[in-house]
Enzyme design. Structure first.
Site, PDB file in Angstrom:
ATOM      1  N   TYR A   1      51.468  44.216  40.509  1.00  0.00           N
ATOM      2  CA  TYR A   1      50.882  43.083  39.791  1.00  0.00           C
ATOM      3  C   TYR A   1      51.370  41.798  40.446  1.00  0.00           C
ATOM      4  O   TYR A   1      52.557  41.658  40.772  1.00  0.00           O
ATOM      5  CB  TYR A   1      51.302  43.108  38.321  1.00  0.00           C
ATOM      6  CG  TYR A   1      50.820  41.910  37.517  1.00  0.00           C
ATOM      7  CD1 TYR A   1      49.606  41.950  36.844  1.00  0.00           C
ATOM      8  CD2 TYR A   1      51.574  40.746  37.441  1.00  0.00           C
ATOM      9  CE1 TYR A   1      49.156  40.855  36.114  1.00  0.00           C
ATOM     10  CE2 TYR A   1      51.134  39.650  36.722  1.00  0.00           C
ATOM     11  CZ  TYR A   1      49.918  39.712  36.061  1.00  0.00           C
ATOM     12  OH  TYR A   1      49.477  38.622  35.350  1.00  0.00           O
TER      13      TYR A   1
ATOM     14  N   GLU B   1      45.100  35.869  39.324  1.00  0.00           N
ATOM     15  CA  GLU B   1      45.786  37.148  39.077  1.00  0.00           C
ATOM     16  C   GLU B   1      45.173  38.271  39.896  1.00  0.00           C
ATOM     17  O   GLU B   1      43.947  38.380  39.998  1.00  0.00           O
ATOM     18  CB  GLU B   1      45.693  37.484  37.582  1.00  0.00           C
ATOM     19  CG  GLU B   1      46.291  38.819  37.185  1.00  0.00           C
ATOM     20  CD  GLU B   1      46.049  39.128  35.717  1.00  0.00           C
ATOM     21  OE1 GLU B   1      46.870  38.694  34.888  1.00  0.00           O
ATOM     22  OE2 GLU B   1      45.034  39.794  35.393  1.00  0.00           O
TER      23      GLU B   1
END
Length: 381
Positions: free
Chosen positions: A102, A190
């Site tokens: 992530y 993101e």
């Protein structure tokens, strides 16, 4: 303004972030053509402005163009959390996934700085990771005058136990993501997941990006990316009327002037046992037209059982708002109970106008909130 996955990833790629080859299709036939061009094995992904697509069946694998066409036919038109799928992204399948990571950049409002977050626990909701295993999340803060530094990405890579031979790639991707964030006036950029492939490369399989609406005047190309088809009708009408509106899940509609006052109004509604149905700021230049539009937007929500007006007359005049409320009710037929609290410039005259119109009023915010909660509880619909 939120971007679709394909839009976000294309912006990432402009700054050197590696993404799979892919293209968008709006029909099963187009999906078949794109899959053939991409090399047969593809992923068919619903393009909607919400999360949870995989769990809802909006992401499917296809091993050939025929399967891609069939998967697209299954996904197009489906409903995902209230959003209808109008387009799909056809991406090449990654060549074997060894690990999911992530990586994101967002604004830390408390520190007033961009913050980069990284975790070896990619592919799942970062909120879940933060709640259950917060030690797996690593953060660094970026000085905008210096940019992202090598020692910072080294810290993140080491924290995630990333293989040393991938640190240079990771640094390039992290810098590219930050540059995409900065150059596009984003509030969030993101990648989830950022995967390590079986070929030993890093690849951004999914992307998410939120753009600061206040910066769109200097980003016309980004403004053109807004997918109004994906936005709720109420939010489209609010933007056209110059109002700030966000739908929530409660039953008490709120019409307030000023963002801070709106937040305080929502808090006090919750304090007295109610739930706000929306955030709506009519701003400092309220007119009969804007009040009418705001009321129409609030009442378009079938969950609304009462409406609370909380107006502080500074720039806006209380009597003008009162006339706007009365005029709005002449145009918008409803039996939903309403409570009005006016304070400030010409508030007394405004209260007289409302009293003549038999409107329920309150002198304090606490009193107004309690009356609105009681009215909602007693509303039969």
């Amino acid at each position: 303004m939120n971007l679709h996955e394909y839009q976000a990833k294309r912006l990432f790629a402009e700054h050197g972030v590696p993404i799979p080859r892919g293209d968008v299709a709006v029909s099963p036939d187009e999906a078949r053509s794109v899959a053939r061009e991409m090399g047969n094995k593809v992923v068919v992904k619903a393009q909607v402005l919400t999360g949870g697509r995989g769990k809802a069946g909006g992401i499917k694998l296809a091993n050939n163009p025929d399967e891609a066409e069939e998967r697209a036919r299954e996904i197009l038109g489906m409903d995902i959390k209230g959003f209808t799928v109008h387009k799909v992204l056809i991406d090449q399948q990654a060549p074997g996934i060894e690990q999911e990571l992530y990586l994101a950049v967002l604004i830390d409002r408390a520190k007033r700085l961009p913050m980069m977050m990284a975790s070896a626990a990619g592919g799942i909701d970062i909120e879940e990771v933060a709640a259950t295993t917060p030690e797996k999340i690593f953060r660094i803060y970026i000085d905008p005058t210096l940019g992202l530094r090598g020692y910072q990405t080294t810290y993140l890579a080491a924290g995630m136990d990333l293989p040393r031979d991938l640190w240079r790639q990771f640094h390039q991707i992290a810098v590219g993501l930050y540059n995409a964030f900065r150059h596009n006036d984003a509030s969030l950029a993101e990648i989830n997941p950022l995967v390590i492939t079986s070929k030993g490369n890093l690849l951004a399989l999914d992307g998410k990006m939120s753009i600061d609406d206040n910066a769109l005047y200097r980003r016309p190309k980004l403004a053109e990316m807004r997918d109004t088809q994906e936005e709720p009708a109420a939010e489209r009408e609010a933007r056209a009327s110059g109002l700030t509106y966000i739908k929530l899940d409660g039953e008490i509609g709120c019409m307030v002037n000023g963002a801070g006052l709106a937040m305080a109004t929502m808090d006090i509604i919750k304090l007295y046992g109610g739930e706000p149905a929306n955030f709506l700021d009519i701003g400092g230049n309220a007119t009969t037209e804007s009040v009418t539009a705001a009321l129409r937007i609030i009442l378009s929500d079938p969950n609304v059982k009462a409406v609370l007006f909380n107006i502080f007359g500074g720039i806006v005049r209380g009597d003008e708002v009162a006339r706007g409320i009365v005029a709005a009710l002449e145009q918008v037929e409803t039996d939903v109970p309403m409570v009005v609290r006016l304070l400030g410039t010409n508030a007394e005259e405004g209260m007289r106008i409302l009293a003549d119109a038999n409107m329920e009023t309150a002198t304090t915010l606490s009193e107004a909130a309690q009356k609105a909660v009681a009215a909602a509880e007693g509303y039969a619909g």
